[in-house]
Structure formats: C-alpha cells, structure tokens
Design an enzyme around this catalytic site. Structure first.
Site, PDB file in Angstrom:
ATOM      1  N   ARG A 108      12.901  -4.601   5.587  1.00 23.63           N
ATOM      2  CA  ARG A 108      13.343  -4.418   4.205  1.00 23.63           C
ATOM      3  C   ARG A 108      14.854  -4.582   4.005  1.00 23.63           C
ATOM      4  O   ARG A 108      15.373  -4.370   2.921  1.00 23.63           O
ATOM      5  CB  ARG A 108      12.869  -3.073   3.662  1.00 23.63           C
ATOM      6  CG  ARG A 108      11.469  -3.189   3.062  1.00 23.63           C
ATOM      7  CD  ARG A 108      11.010  -1.899   2.444  1.00 23.63           C
ATOM      8  NE  ARG A 108      11.866  -1.408   1.393  1.00 23.63           N
ATOM      9  CZ  ARG A 108      11.793  -1.799   0.115  1.00 23.63           C
ATOM     10  NH1 ARG A 108      10.909  -2.673  -0.252  1.00 23.63           N
ATOM     11  NH2 ARG A 108      12.605  -1.297  -0.788  1.00 23.63           N
ATOM     12  N   CYS A 139       0.817  -1.214   0.000  1.00 21.94           N
ATOM     13  CA  CYS A 139       0.000   0.000   0.000  1.00 21.94           C
ATOM     14  C   CYS A 139       0.850   1.264   0.000  1.00 21.94           C
ATOM     15  O   CYS A 139       2.068   1.226   0.063  1.00 21.94           O
ATOM     16  CB  CYS A 139      -0.916  -0.011   1.215  1.00 21.94           C
ATOM     17  SG  CYS A 139      -0.009   0.109   2.765  1.00 21.94           S
ATOM     18  N   HIS A 158       5.501   6.491  -2.551  1.00 19.23           N
ATOM     19  CA  HIS A 158       6.802   7.051  -2.947  1.00 19.23           C
ATOM     20  C   HIS A 158       6.624   8.526  -3.264  1.00 19.23           C
ATOM     21  O   HIS A 158       7.425   9.374  -2.846  1.00 19.23           O
ATOM     22  CB  HIS A 158       7.349   6.373  -4.203  1.00 19.23           C
ATOM     23  CG  HIS A 158       7.465   4.888  -4.110  1.00 19.23           C
ATOM     24  ND1 HIS A 158       7.317   4.067  -5.185  1.00 19.23           N
ATOM     25  CD2 HIS A 158       7.730   4.077  -3.061  1.00 19.23           C
ATOM     26  CE1 HIS A 158       7.480   2.814  -4.815  1.00 19.23           C
ATOM     27  NE2 HIS A 158       7.722   2.797  -3.531  1.00 19.23           N
ATOM     28  N   ALA A 207       3.247   1.684   2.804  1.00 16.79           N
ATOM     29  CA  ALA A 207       4.445   0.851   2.625  1.00 16.79           C
ATOM     30  C   ALA A 207       5.445   1.545   1.714  1.00 16.79           C
ATOM     31  O   ALA A 207       6.661   1.479   1.936  1.00 16.79           O
ATOM     32  CB  ALA A 207       4.067  -0.512   2.048  1.00 16.79           C
TER      33      ALA A 207
END
Ligand code: SF4
Ligand code: SF4
Lengths: 457, 545
Positions: free
Chosen positions: B98, B64, B198, B67
C-alpha cells in the site's frame, strides 16, 4: 536498516512464518487459467482473495487481469456458496461472454466443503452454461502447499478435460509449468526449430504481454484453445516441465488417456535445456537443428568468456522448486556456489535434489523447503554472499546487506522485462548470465578504488 | 484519442441505460439504484444505494474486511507487530503493497513495517484448530522482536473453525506483562467490503490502545489526525505544515504512527478527520469518552489545506496561532500558484473520473478543480450513504444483516479522563460564527448537476463509461489500471499513487499538478495507431520503385 530486527542468531521457529517465500494456491490457479483462450478465472470465496490475487498478478505483469469472484458474505460462509456460484456463472456468461470459466476454490469455500462438480452439474441442468461453453474447476485450499500447488491443480483440471483418443494426432503435449509468457513463446520457438508439432497448455503468451493500441479486450487472442486442451488426449506423448508444476497434469493424461509422459526439469540454464532439446530430438526422431546447437554454443562461449567473474562466487537464491532446481544446477555449472537456497513450497524431495546438485560445492550448503526469507536472511548474515537471486521482496535484504541482486521468479512488482525476455532455453541462459554479469561488474565499478577503475574487464 | 472523438453531447440517462443494458434483469435493477444522475440542489440530496453486497460474478473493484483492517488501518503502524492468523496468502498480499511510508529512523526505534508475519495455517490446523499454533507464534514473535504490542488478525478460515483469537491474545498479554496483545475478528467474508474492516480495526484500537499512555502531553495546540494513512508520504507533508504552524499532531490514525501515539490520543484538544469513511466513528467515540470535539478537514488541494488550517486556527481561537497559520499559508502559496499557473493551460477544460476508496474520490476533486479540470463521474468502492449524501442521513441508515455482525462499541464519558475542551458557551459562539463541528456534507452536493455518481463501480461499467465519455484521466486502483490504459486513457492510481506522492498539503499539490500534467500531456497516448494503421490504403508507391 529496513530489516533491522532480524537477528544473526538462528533460532528454530515452529509456528511463526516471517517474510514468506511463497503465497497461496488460488493465485497460481488464476495464472494458469489465464493461459486458456477466452477464459475468465473465477475465485469461489470472498471477494478479498480475488482482489489480492488480481492485484499481485497485475503488478507482476503490468497487464489487466480479469477474474470474477463469488463474493461470499457471512451467509454464504455459513450456508455454503452454491447459490453464489450459480448466480456468478449466470452473470459471467451474460455480461462477459467468455468461452470458459475456470473456477478455483479458496480456503473459505474449501473449509465449508463446497462441492464444485456438483454445483457445475446443477448449473448445466439449470441452463446457466450456454451451449458449447465450458466450466472447469480445481480445488485450491490455501492451507496446503503453495501458489505452485494451485497452479499445478488448475493445470491438472485442464488435463482432466482431455478425451480418450481413438486416433493419435502425432502431436506432443508440452506442459510448460509456471513460466513467463515470453518463456512459453520461447518453448514454442524451440519446438518449431526442432520440427516437433506441439500442443502446449497453459499458454499465457499473447494474453499477459499484450500491446497498447487503444483497444481493450478482456479476452486477448492468446491462450490455448479449449479444443486443444481436450485433444491433448490424442497426443503421442507429454513432456511435463517441472515436477511440482506439471507432473500431476501429465500423469492425469497418462492414466486417463494413456498418453505416455516424461517429467523433465524446467529448461532453465545449460543442462536442463540440453535435456529438453534432447527429448525433443528423440520425439522428432531427427538430429538437433543446427541453429539450436549454435545457440547452445553461444551460451557456452559466454560462460567461457566470463568465467572469471562467476568462479566460486557465493549465491543465495529463493523461489519456487521447479525453477530453483534448474537454476541452481546452472549456477553450479558455471562454477558459482549457490550456498543458501530457500523455497516456501514444502517438499523433502526438493531438499534432496538440491543436495545432490550442490554436493561438490566447496562450502556448506543450506537448503530448506518450506523455509522463509527471514531464515534466508539470517543465513546470509552468518555466511555473506556475492549475489542474491529472487523475487522483488529480496530487495530489502539486498539493500540491508549490500548484495548485488537479480530479480527472478514471482512476483516481480517493481521492474519490467520478465514478461518480455525469456530466461528458459539457451537464449534465456544468455540473458541470465548477462544479468549476473551486469550486477557483479556494476558492483566492481562502484566499489573499486579509483586506480582500479578500468575501462576493460 | 483525438479531441474530435469525444462525446461532446451526452445525456446521462442514455449513459446509465448503456451501463445497465447487458445485465440480467435482477442485476440491472440492483445496479440502477447504485448509479445516480446527480441533481443535488440547495437543500436536497438525492438518495443512493451504497454499502450493499457485491453481486457474485461481477468483477468488482472491492476488497475485503481483512484488507480494510490489516491493510488499511493497522498496516501503516510502525512499532506494532502485525501477525496474521490464517493460511499464508492473506499476509503475503498485504505485505508492503500500500506504499505506507514509515520514518522510524535511528536504530533504537522499532519498525516492523517491512516484515510479514503469519501462522501459515496448514491442513492439520484447519482440522484440529489453530489456537495452539497461534499461541506459539505469538510467543515466537515476542521472543524474536520484543515489541510493545502484537496485533492478531483473523482471516476467513479462522472464523469458520472457531479459533478464539481473543482468548489467546488475553492469555499471552497476561503472560508477557510488558507487551500488549490484542486481536481483530476481521475475517474477509464479514461485511460487504473493506469498510467493515476499518470499523473492526478502529474499535480495537480504541479499546486496547487509546488512553493507555502515562505520559502527559503539554504542547499548546494538540490535535489528532484521523483517517490519514501516509500513502506516498502524505502524512509527512501534513506533519511538516502542522509543525510549521505550531500545531502538535499527537496521533495520526494510522499513517507512520506508533504505539505511544495511539496511547496518548485522548490528550488532544481537537480531532481532525481526513477520510470520513474509514474513521468517523472513532472521532465520535473520542468526543464521547474524552471530550475531544471533531471537525472534518481535507488536506488534499492547496486551497483545501489552507481552509482546513484556518478551521483549526478558528477552533483554538488564539490570535498567535491564527497569525502563524496565515503566515504559513502566505509563505507556501506562491510556489503552489506558480506551478498551478504553469500547468493550467494544459489541464484546463480536461475531464476526470474518480472511483476510489470512501473519501478520496471526493477529496481529489479539489485538486482537479484547482487545475481547471472537471469531474464527469465519481464514486466509491466501499462508502456508505453518509459519505455520498452527508452525515444527516446517518440516523436513517438501514442496519442490514451484513452490518449487524460488525461490533458497535458503546462508550461513555471516562470517569477520570473526560474533560470538556471548550465550555458550552465557547462551542455555541463558534457554531454561531459559522464553525461546523461533526459535519460532512458528502460527495453528491459537491458534484455538478448531471454528473454520474456510481457506487461500487465494476470493470464492465468502467470500460463502458470510458468508451462513452472518454475522460482525459481516470483514477482508480491497480486492478483497474491497465484495462483503462489499453483504451488509451491515462490512469492514475489514487489508492497507492502509482510511484508518486505526497499529494497532500502544499508540496503535495505541486506534485499532483505536475503528475497530472505529465499524464495528460504524455506523447505516448498519440502512438496508439501505427502510421500504416491510420492510412491503411496503399495510394502511392515507395520512391525507389
Ligand atoms: S490465504 Fe485464503 S483467504 Fe487468504 S488470500 Fe489466500 S485464499 Fe484468500
Ligand atoms: S478513501 Fe478509502 S482507501 Fe483512502 S483512506 Fe479512506 S478508506 Fe482508505
């Protein structure tokens, strides 16, 4: 120092959680749902939650975790998620052909106020649920309780499927709570040794510890068949293991189907296993099988053989309430001193139980429900321990403070074994002791001066 | 899985048909537009549908917006306190998962990467609003850590109940004076994938951090590295190479980066874009506001690394640098070649499938081709059409409702800080010599004819693809890993690299060759069937009978 900014001095925090010792409800619901045969868990909300829950379960089990999502976008968040869920149910039954869809909400669909039973009714009316297939649902708002609550809510939703019985089938329902697939296998093995016919749900054995043989089955052979869940109302009684994980489901069966229940602690360690076996004995109306007594004797033998290494060693431990209560009791039973105990799941009752269990520990005992690992770390800095037990995230504290560390609980992201070797029952107790000894003696071997480096202990 | 079982002859149209046949008609129609049989030619690139909503009920690989924002972009920064406003889960799952590495060595350097912070909203916060709790949490974070900056992330319920996180951030920033506080409206339901996150992250970084440094950077060849997240130490290897060449990396967005690096990014002379998807707009904004030109680079693959270094050298057009770069390449290549030659006999002719990210599925094909491996099928989880087809489609992209609610920020030349890095003539001359600024051709033109390019691949299609085409290796993320491996096909995670890395640069290439060699030659894949399963008929009796 990885956690170099953690100060020794403890100051009260009212709003900020740092390094949580819990996570959110839906992941528990997802895990529980995987314990139904042929079930696809479904996350009603935006796809990110589902992706995160699947990732974490995948990392813990090293197994494929299939689960679908309603994939909300902004529109669904404003107008409600009914259209998404109806479409999802249709797509899921068409493409993946599960027997059961177990829907849980997320904080998003909960906040909007989507009404699962109403949507299910509509799906059934619109023939989106094929004949003979089941859809069930549990509300799992992430701003209440923790992943443990979510597990419990989904198991309760399973219990709600039970039909009221006309004739009892003589079986005993066992609700094992959030334990590993191998633990569920072990519970089945113990019951079989005691000649008790059981009906266990959920059951993730055979689902989350599958073989590698060149075949992929989205729905492996394991899991409790939905028929068995429905027939849990026919049982003569229910043993619920763990107040936090299993009691609600057991009480649902009691009030709905008049199946009497008793809530026991999870059978970790010596005494909690004793109580479990004793309960099985009474249900079966027989004496305890000799092999079971022999296993118990082996555990006691190991405690006596190695007592010097356990005696008065200080332990910090974090995890989930049901697991901690039994494990802390076990540590006390072998004369270790659990002195810092944290669970992220709220509950004053937890603190009371732990205080009671540790009342004779010759140190001050810190315990907090709805605490975090930051606080635990600060306690350790103030009163160092000889051993740390908890999930994978404990490794940062263990490294910084140079403490022997055992991974136990959820999630374990960086090791294997937890899905194969049980820690419940007497055999599980033996494994736990083996692990404790392993890290403590490795530590001695590493730290002792050369002249004290000995072959025998 | 022996070679014999491989589908030697396969028709991509059949494969596509097989992927679609089980879907309800509406779903099949939609997916058909996202599954493309490549027929890219010299001048034309076929069109693919991308960046559209995930179909409810279809088991997607996507995550999503949150994230993308917290997990991908802000997660790898080391000295910024990342505080997630919401119930506990979101913060918990993005906690160290990550494999972003951080080398804030020495005790004086702040490093908050190992901490997970959350307001852990409760029932009452949802009912009565969570602003007060957020405010107090920011105060407590400040009192405990005294960071240079605190970043606030909104998760799903925060947007619904309408907490004004930006107002709270402003208030606290003013109150502290010595700590920059800013917020991200990155609720998970915004947009259709990580990609929106982003964008939201980069916009805020650009608004609240870039250009805020007082310190002047006087190094000679200054670049920014955009879209590099230091997974498994990739950023360390790229930095090693750049340093060796005498190039100064002012700021990496955002692997292993610090507050001050972001703050001085405006001082670089060139921006180099690694992951086009996650950050191309920042490169544009840096150019518009500060006059920093940008180029697309790729440090995945030894050849690609050399090519990218030469491109940087050509940009600065300084013989000293050009020579140094050649010297470094000459020095690094032999050991890369040696390992490559060692693995080639075992990897040549093998096949791969890559379904990751918004650039990785493209970049990693370089490494595979260096090993003589062909990519049969590839695609992205959250790319847009430009990542597939090239930047020239950007003006034609439809802005749908889901993209419209992601803020676009308007930037113009900064009155004080804008300065052109090259004169018009210099830029022209460079372009004339074949130098490409602001250029990215995308994945499709780079892939062979008749390969399958699939956007937002899902679990069902992945499994089918693998069954039909039996690649020698499949690359995706953790959620996909074990269902693929159950089928007897090695699966390499290319988001977090499993336990490996770095795979960027020269040393990374070596690591990757060895890793893929290990995966495709591992004996474990030959143990799928037990002896008695391979020959189930009992044709003889045991000797001692
Ligand atoms: S806390 Fe809520 S939004 Fe976050 S992962 Fe859990 S369910 Fe999803
Ligand atoms: S390819 Fe994807 S995962 Fe990788 S950096 Fe880019 S956006 Fe992130």
């Amino acid at each position: 120092m990885l956690l170099r900014h953690t100060p020794k001095e403890v100051t009260e925090r009212k709003a900020l959680t740092i390094n949580p010792a819990k996570t959110c409800q839906p992941i528990g619901a997802m895990y529980a749902a995987l314990g139904i045969k042929g079930c696809l868990p479904h996350s009603h909300g935006s796809q990110g939650c589902c992706a995160y829950h699947r990732s974490t379960l995948t990392r813990h089990y090293k197994e494929p975790i299939s689960a679908a999502t309603s994939s909300f976008t902004e529109g669904a968040s404003v107008f409600g998620g009914q259209a998404n869920l109806l479409q999802a149910i249709n797509n899921i039954f068409t493409v993946y052909e599960p027997e059961v869809i177990a829907v849980h909400t997320t904080c998003l669909s909960e906040t909007i106020g989507d009404d699962l039973p109403q949507i299910f009714d509509k799906a059934i009316k619109e023939k989106k649920v094929p004949e003979g297939k089941t859809v069930l649902g549990a509300p799992t708002p992430s701003y209440v309780g923790s992943h443990v609550t979510g597990f419990s809510n989904m198991v309760k939703a399973m219990a709600a499927l039970a039909r009221k019985s006309e004739n009892r089938n003589g079986k005993v329902n066992i609700i094992p709570g959030w334990v590993e697939p191998c633990d569920m296998e072990e519970i089945k093995r113990l019951a079989a040794m005691m000649d008790v016919k059981i009906n266990m749900f959920p059951d993730t054995s055979g689902v989350l510890n599958g073989p590698l043989n060149g075949e992929y089955h989205m729905f492996p052979d394991g899991g409790t068949p939905i028929e068995d869940i429905k027939s849990s109302g026919d049982a003569s009684g229910t043993l619920a293991l763990g107040e936090w994980c299993s009691a609600d489901a057991a009480r649902t069966l009691d009030s709905k189907c008049k199946v009497p229940c008793s809530v026991l602690d999870m059978p970790f360690g010596l005494q909690a296993t004793d109580r479990f076996i004793d309960a099985l004995r009474k249900i079966a109306g027989t004496s305890v099988a000799e092999e079971v007594s022999a296993e118990r004797g082996q555990l006691v033998d190991m405690i006596s053989d190695m007592h010097q290494y356990f005696y008065h060693k200080k332990v910090a431990i974090f995890g989930d309430p049901d697991q901690l209560i039994s494990m802390v009791e076990f540590l006390v039973a072998i004369d270790m001193c659990p002195i810092h105990i944290v669970t992220g799941t709220p509950g004053k009752k937890f603190e009371r139980r732990i205080k009671e269990i540790t009342k004779d520990v010759p140190y001050e005992v810190n315990v907090k429900a709805a605490g975090d690992m930051f606080l635990l770390h600060q306690w350790i800095k103030n009163e160092p321990v000889d051993l740390l037990i908890g999930n994978t995230y404990g490794k940062y504290m263990a490294r910084d403070e140079d403490i022997p560390f055992i991974r136990w609980g959820f999630p374990i992201l960086d090791r294997q074994g937890h899905q194969y070797f049980p820690t419940v029952g007497y055999k599980g107790g033996i494994r736990m002791l083996e692990k404790i000894l392993g890290v403590l003696l490795d530590r001695m071997d590493r730290d002792n001066p050369e002249e004290k480096f000995e072959l025998v202990y | 899985m022996g070679k014999a079982q491989k589908a030697v002859q396969w028709d991509p149209t059949d494969i596509k048909q097989k992927l679609l046949e089980k879907y309800p008609p509406k779903v099949a129609r939609k997916r058909a537009k996202q599954i493309l049989i490549n027929e890219a030619q010299e001048n034309t690139t076929p069109e693919i549908t991308a960046n559209v909503r995930t179909i409810p009920g279809i088991i997607t690989m996507r995550g999503c917006t949150y994230a993308g924002c917290k997990g991908v972009i802000m997660g790898p920064t080391s000295d910024i306190v990342n505080l997630v406003h919401g119930p506990i889960g979101c913060s918990f799952y993005a906690w160290l998962t990550r494999r972003n590495q951080s080398d804030a060595s020495g005790h004086e350097n702040a490093n908050f990467i190992n901490y997970c912070m959350s307001t852990d909203m409760q029932d009452s916060d949802i009912i009565f609003g969570g602003e007060k709790k957020l405010e107090l949490a920011i105060q407590e974070a400040y009192d405990t850590f005294h960071p240079k900056a605190i970043a606030i992330f909104a998760t799903c319920p925060v947007g619904l109940i309408g907490d004004d996180i930006h107002a709270v951030a402003r208030k606290m920033k003013e109150k502290f004076g010595d700590c920059n506080v800013f917020a991200f409206s990155c609720e998970g339901y915004k947009g259709v994938s990580q990609s929106a996150g982003h964008h939201i992250a980069n916009n805020q970084v650009f608004t609240h951090l870039v250009g805020k440094s007082e310190q002047e950077k006087t190094d000679k060849y200054k670049i920014n590295l955009l879209g590099e997240y230091n997974i498994g130490g990739d950023g360390f290897e790229i930095d090693r190479i750049l340093k060796k060449c005498g190039i100064t990396n002012i700021a990496t967005f955002s692997g292993n980066s610090t507050y001050d690096q972001f703050a001085s990014a405006n001082q670089a002379d060139l921006s180099c874009v690694m992951c086009h998807r996650s950050i191309n707009y920042v490169a544009d904004m840096l150019e518009t506001k500060y006059g920093i030109p940008w180029i697309k680079v790729n440090f995945i693959g030894a050849e690609a690394t050399a090519k990218s270094l030469r491109k940087i050298g050509a940009y600065f057009a300084d013989q000293e640098l050009v020579d140094k770069i050649e010297e470094v390449i000459a020095e690094e290549m032999p050991s890369v070649k040696a390992i490559c030659e060692d693995v080639l006999p075992r990897t040549t002719g093998k096949t791969a499938m890559l379904f990751v990210g918004g650039s990785r599925a493209h970049h990693y094909q370089e490494l595979f081709s260096e090993m003589g491996m062909k990519t049969l099928s590839a695609g992205y989880e959250f790319a847009h059409r430009d990542d597939y087809e090239g930047r020239e489609v950007i003006p034609n992209l439809k802005v749908d409702a889901d993209s419209r609610n992601i803020e676009e920020i308007e930037v113009s030349a900064d009155p004080e800080l804008f300065k052109p890095r090259k004169s018009e003539e210099e830029l022209k001359a460079l372009e004339k010599s074949g130098f490409e600024f602001k250029e990215y051709e995308g994945l499709i033109p780079d892939m062979d004819k008749d390969t399958l390019i699939i956007d937002d691949l899902n679990q069902y299609e992945a499994e089918k693809l693998v069954e039909l085409l039996k690649p020698d290796i499949f690359c995706a993320g953790i959620k996909e890993k074990f269902s693929i491996q159950k089928l007897g096909i090695p699966m390499k995670q290319l988001h977090s690299y499993d336990s490996g890395g770095p795979y960027a640069g020269f040393k990374g290439a070596i690591n990757f060759y060895q890793e893929i060699d290990r995966l495709v030659t591992s004996k474990v894949w030959s143990y799928m069937k037990a002896p008695w399963e391979e020959n189930p008929e009992l044709s003889a009796t045991y000797v001692w009978e």
